[in-house]
Design an enzyme around this catalytic site. Structure first.
Site, PDB file in Angstrom:
ATOM      1  N   ASP A 112       0.828  -1.215   0.000  1.00 11.34           N
ATOM      2  CA  ASP A 112       0.000   0.000   0.000  1.00 11.34           C
ATOM      3  C   ASP A 112       0.859   1.260   0.000  1.00 11.34           C
ATOM      4  OD1 ASP A 112      -2.448  -1.168  -0.135  1.00 11.34           O
ATOM      5  OD2 ASP A 112      -3.063  -0.764   1.924  1.00 11.34           O
TER       6      ASP A 112
ATOM      7  N   ASP B 254       3.856  -9.174   9.356  1.00 13.60           N
ATOM      8  CA  ASP B 254       4.050  -7.747   9.110  1.00 13.60           C
ATOM      9  C   ASP B 254       5.429  -7.523   8.489  1.00 13.60           C
ATOM     10  OD1 ASP B 254       1.580  -7.067  10.005  1.00 13.60           O
ATOM     11  OD2 ASP B 254       2.230  -6.305  11.955  1.00 13.60           O
TER      12      ASP B 254
ATOM     13  N   ASP C 255       8.154  -6.118   9.251  1.00  9.67           N
ATOM     14  CA  ASP C 255       9.417  -6.249   9.984  1.00  9.67           C
ATOM     15  C   ASP C 255       9.594  -7.634  10.602  1.00  9.67           C
ATOM     16  OD1 ASP C 255       7.194  -5.428  11.595  1.00  9.67           O
ATOM     17  OD2 ASP C 255       8.574  -5.214  13.292  1.00  9.67           O
TER      18      ASP C 255
ATOM     19  N   ASP D   5      -7.149  -7.538  13.881  1.00  6.44           N
ATOM     20  CA  ASP D   5      -6.719  -8.872  14.296  1.00  6.44           C
ATOM     21  C   ASP D   5      -7.535  -9.377  15.485  1.00  6.44           C
ATOM     22  OD1 ASP D   5      -5.693  -6.926  15.970  1.00  6.44           O
ATOM     23  OD2 ASP D   5      -3.590  -7.391  15.569  1.00  6.44           O
TER      24      ASP D   5
END
Length: 534
Positions: free
Chosen positions: A137, A196, A198, A290
């Site tokens: 995105d 994610d 990282d 989540d």
């Protein structure tokens, strides 16, 4: 009766005599409203805070007992759920292995995109039974080009990787994940792992998680633990490690062992796609998509498993600004979700009463609401106020014993940082200001209720320090380093501390001075602003 006589009869002569002295007038006003208003309100505040403290104390002791029993009797995951390694079949070939989708949502992740994509592409699994989906995105065209080039590089090596973009950021992360699930090639997938930008899973991640889902048809989610690669970066990251280690070591483990329910951490987990779809898929109505999905799936009767032995490397926020934004999202979102789902949970007919009580009272009310509110309101507002109003007192068990036990129980998650406990207490009290504010914003659906600011990542600082790039400080504008709320609370605590030291009888001044200093340090931006080796 003349006007002057009327005024004199209503306002005491002593008050009229000092009407030109503003300070004295204010003092007299306070004295007049002290007994009928200030004292009862403050006493009520003390009772409410003591009640919340007891709720939190009981919850912490309960979880401490449960986690002790779990460790003592060895209730390992493979004893609670069936686990068998997937065996090769000469006739069926690779079709014996489930089809796995790996999603990596990202947004302008210049520093870490290579790490996450490389780790996902390095997962050990039959190459024709896995799809890597990068959901980019990014709004920075340069970063988008870099991410696309990285995906093309792995595709040229034979990795089945898809680079997906949108023309908007509707729904933020939840919107990206939802759009990703609509792709035609996803229909053939059985499970979806989410990381994610990282996060760097080890190559055996799927071998250690998929068999649980394969052999337990009512299991919806397998959640791994986070391992922090930069926990020693600075004192602030050490404090974060202490808080999050308790969450994973105790809260997630207890939830998994007792009710087979806990909040999905949004990453480092793998879902059964049929369970995800049955629960209604991804929703962007809060900033904790989540947790929203986890609660809805649980209400459908699905079970969750937490694997504390499986760790996935990731990065903690290294700047105070990034950490504040993250904590706002993590505190505001659950409160807002509770507001939206409380009635739905209470009226649900698919789960037991005890599970409803666990989700509403233990998971939401105590951990997501009370824990934040009582930390700030009691220890940074009400307790100091009793110094100025000696008619109201806090019993020693509420001011000393209960918080001491809660603190020690929190320390079990990170034994190596036990010597930093005092710093952790002061830091958590500072952060409770933002968490409490965010909690009320979520409950009342205030202006920042849907604010989503991606947590800034700095990537592999060790690798950067090995290069010839000289050390430097992160650039901040002066306004970014001054935080008015922290300074305001710091001034209040400093004033009360001085009053207690010279005129008071509570002997709280050592704590008040230390806590005031902590608020001043944060207020002047002297925490997390200097990143070593960057």
């Amino acid at each position: 009766m003349e006007l002057g006589d009327s005024t004199t009869s209503v306002i005491p002569d002593s008050f009229m005599g000092y009407r030109d002295d503003l300070t004295t007038q204010m003092s007299m006003v306070l004295d007049q409203i002290r007994a009928p208003l200030i004292v009862p309100v403050l006493r009520l505040g003390v009772y409410i805070c003591l009640t919340m403290s007891v709720m939190l104390f009981v919850e912490r002791v309960y979880m401490g007992i449960v986690i002790s029993l779990v460790k003592l009797f060895g209730r390992k995951p493979d004893k609670r759920f069936k686990y068998e390694a997937i065996k090769d079949d000469m006739e069926l070939g690779n079709s014996v292995y489930p089809m796995v989708l790996v999603q990596i949502p990202m947004y302008n992740e210049r520093e870490v995109y290579q790490l996450s994509i490389g780790a996902a592409c390095g997962l050990s699994w039959p190459s024709d039974r896995i799809v890597i989906q990068v959901l980019d995105d990014s709004t920075d065209p340069t970063i988008k080009d870099l991410v696309e080039m990285e995906c093309s590089r792995w595709a040229s090596k034979g990795v089945n990787i898809k680079y997906e973009i949108r023309d908007n950021r509707n729904g933020y992360k939840a919107g990206a994940l939802k759009e990703g699930m609509k792709k035609s090639y996803v229909k053939s997938c059985d499970y979806v792992a989410i990381f994610d930008a990282d996060f760097q899973p080890e190559s055996d991640f799927l071998w250690r998680t998929v068999p649980f889902l394969l052999h337990n048809p009512k299991l919806a989610l397998v959640q791994a633990r986070w391992k922090f690669v930069n926990s020693d970066e600075c004192l602030m990251t050490r404090m974060q490690e202490m808080s999050l280690d308790y969450h994973f070591t105790v809260e997630q483990e207890v939830g998994s062992s007792t009710y087979a329910f806990f909040g999905f951490n949004g990453t480092a987990g793998i879902w059964r796609i049929s369970a995800l779809n049955e629960a209604g898929g991804w929703k962007d109505r809060t900033t904790v998509e989540d947790m929203d999905l986890a609660v809805r799936a649980s209400l459908k009767g699905w079970k969750f498993l937490y694997l504390g032995s499986l760790k996935v490397k990731n990065e903690l926020p290294s700047t105070f600004k990034a950490y504040r934004y993250q904590q706002h999202r993590w505190s505001c979102g659950p409160a807002n979700l509770f507001r939206k789902m409380a009635f739905e949970i209470m009226t649900n007919k698919n789960v037991t009463l005890w599970k409803k009580v666990h989700v509403i009272y233990s998971f939401f009310v105590v951990r997501k609401l009370v824990a934040h509110i009582v930390t700030f309101i009691f220890y940074c507002v009400i307790l100091p106020a009793t110094v100025l109003v000696p008619e109201v007192s806090v019993p020693k068990w509420g001011a000393v014993y209960i918080p001491s036990v809660i603190t020690l129980l929190n320390a079990v998650g990170t034994p190596r940082s036990l010597h930093l406990m005092v710093f952790w207490i002061l830091f958590e009290n500072v952060m409770s200001l933002h968490r409490t504010k965010a909690t009320f914003i979520g409950l009342l659906e205030g202006g920042r209720v849907n604010e989503w600011i991606v947590t800034e990542k700095l990537g592999d600082l060790k690798a950067k320090s090995a290069s010839k790039t000289p050390k430097k400080l992160l650039r901040f504008r002066f306004g970014d380093r001054i935080h008015v709320l922290e300074l305001g609370v710091g001034i209040y605590l400093l004033f009360v501390g001085c009053y207690d030291a010279f005129l008071g009888k509570n002997h709280y001044y050592l704590y008040l001075f230390a806590q005031a200093i902590a608020f001043f340090i944060a207020g002047f931006g002297q925490i997390g602003t200097i990143v070593p080796n960057h």
